[in-house]
Motif scaffolding. Structure first.
Motif, PDB file in Angstrom:
ATOM      1  N   LYS A  43      -3.141  -0.937  10.031  1.00 54.12           N
ATOM      2  CA  LYS A  43      -2.085   0.026  10.272  1.00 54.12           C
ATOM      3  C   LYS A  43      -1.224   0.146   9.024  1.00 54.12           C
ATOM      4  O   LYS A  43      -0.985  -0.834   8.327  1.00 54.12           O
ATOM      5  CB  LYS A  43      -1.195  -0.417  11.435  1.00 54.12           C
ATOM      6  N   LYS A  44      -0.758   1.345   8.780  1.00 49.75           N
ATOM      7  CA  LYS A  44       0.144   1.539   7.653  1.00 49.75           C
ATOM      8  C   LYS A  44       1.486   0.912   7.987  1.00 49.75           C
ATOM      9  O   LYS A  44       2.006   1.097   9.075  1.00 49.75           O
ATOM     10  CB  LYS A  44       0.326   3.024   7.360  1.00 49.75           C
ATOM     11  N   THR A  45       2.006   0.175   7.045  1.00 49.53           N
ATOM     12  CA  THR A  45       3.318  -0.432   7.267  1.00 49.53           C
ATOM     13  C   THR A  45       4.399   0.573   6.885  1.00 49.53           C
ATOM     14  O   THR A  45       4.248   1.336   5.941  1.00 49.53           O
ATOM     15  CB  THR A  45       3.486  -1.712   6.440  1.00 49.53           C
ATOM     16  N   SER A  46       5.442   0.560   7.626  1.00 54.74           N
ATOM     17  CA  SER A  46       6.545   1.476   7.391  1.00 54.74           C
ATOM     18  C   SER A  46       7.506   0.872   6.367  1.00 54.74           C
ATOM     19  O   SER A  46       7.883  -0.292   6.479  1.00 54.74           O
ATOM     20  CB  SER A  46       7.274   1.730   8.706  1.00 54.74           C
ATOM     21  N   PRO A  47       7.900   1.659   5.368  1.00 57.66           N
ATOM     22  CA  PRO A  47       8.873   1.121   4.412  1.00 57.66           C
ATOM     23  C   PRO A  47      10.241   0.898   5.043  1.00 57.66           C
ATOM     24  O   PRO A  47      11.057   0.173   4.505  1.00 57.66           O
ATOM     25  CB  PRO A  47       8.942   2.191   3.321  1.00 57.66           C
ATOM     26  N   SER A  48      10.479   1.500   6.200  1.00 58.62           N
ATOM     27  CA  SER A  48      11.773   1.293   6.842  1.00 58.62           C
ATOM     28  C   SER A  48      11.913  -0.140   7.352  1.00 58.62           C
ATOM     29  O   SER A  48      13.021  -0.642   7.507  1.00 58.62           O
ATOM     30  CB  SER A  48      11.970   2.279   7.994  1.00 58.62           C
ATOM     31  N   GLY A  49      10.791  -0.812   7.625  1.00 58.53           N
ATOM     32  CA  GLY A  49      10.854  -2.210   8.042  1.00 58.53           C
ATOM     33  C   GLY A  49      11.386  -3.098   6.930  1.00 58.53           C
ATOM     34  O   GLY A  49      12.224  -3.975   7.162  1.00 58.53           O
ATOM     35  N   ALA A  50      10.914  -2.839   5.717  1.00 63.54           N
ATOM     36  CA  ALA A  50      11.407  -3.608   4.573  1.00 63.54           C
ATOM     37  C   ALA A  50      12.877  -3.309   4.318  1.00 63.54           C
ATOM     38  O   ALA A  50      13.659  -4.201   3.983  1.00 63.54           O
ATOM     39  CB  ALA A  50      10.580  -3.287   3.328  1.00 63.54           C
ATOM     40  N   LEU A  51      13.251  -2.047   4.504  1.00 64.04           N
ATOM     41  CA  LEU A  51      14.654  -1.675   4.340  1.00 64.04           C
ATOM     42  C   LEU A  51      15.525  -2.395   5.357  1.00 64.04           C
ATOM     43  O   LEU A  51      16.584  -2.930   5.026  1.00 64.04           O
ATOM     44  CB  LEU A  51      14.812  -0.159   4.500  1.00 64.04           C
TER      45      LEU A  51
END
Length: 123
Positions: A43-51
């Motif tokens: 699954k593509k990871t969301s950059p909002s999780g890192a944010l």
């Protein structure tokens, strides 16, 4: 005897946890291969999780620094129990502010994407 038993048990527990996770990951990959699914596709990871995590940790760090400043310079005569409460309070307040900032930023990005999609559909 108890002093030597604790590090042994902690090391053993950490080893078993890593081994168990690797074993389950391998079982998952084998099941995917049996079903004809490519296990390399994730699954593509969301950059909002890192944010979200980044802003949370920035908030927690800021809370710790503010709690240290408060207990050293503002609340000088406070006993230790109340100083602990100040530390926990500042950690949760600043961590929550970091999560709120993350939510607002993610919400703003989603609105901009919707606006861009709406403009491209009208063209």
């Amino acid at each position: 005897m108890e002093g030597i038993l604790v590090p042994i048990l902690i090391s053993l527990g950490a080893f078993l946890m890593v081994f168990g996770l690797r074993y389950l990951e391998n079982k998952e990959r084998m099941a995917m291969i049996e079903r004809g699914i490519d296990p390399g596709i994730r699954k593509k990871t969301s950059p909002s999780g890192a944010l979200k995590w980044g802003l949370l940790f920035i908030g927690v760090g800021t809370g710790l620094i503010l709690a240290l400043i408060f207990t050293e310079y503002i609340f000088v005569g406070m006993d230790e129990d109340n100083q602990v409460a100040v530390y926990f309070g500042m950690i949760f307040i600043c961590g929550g502010l970091g999560l709120m900032a993350s939510h607002n930023r993610t919400k703003k990005e989603i609105e901009e994407e919707k606006k861009y999609e709406h403009q491209s559909i009208n063209l």
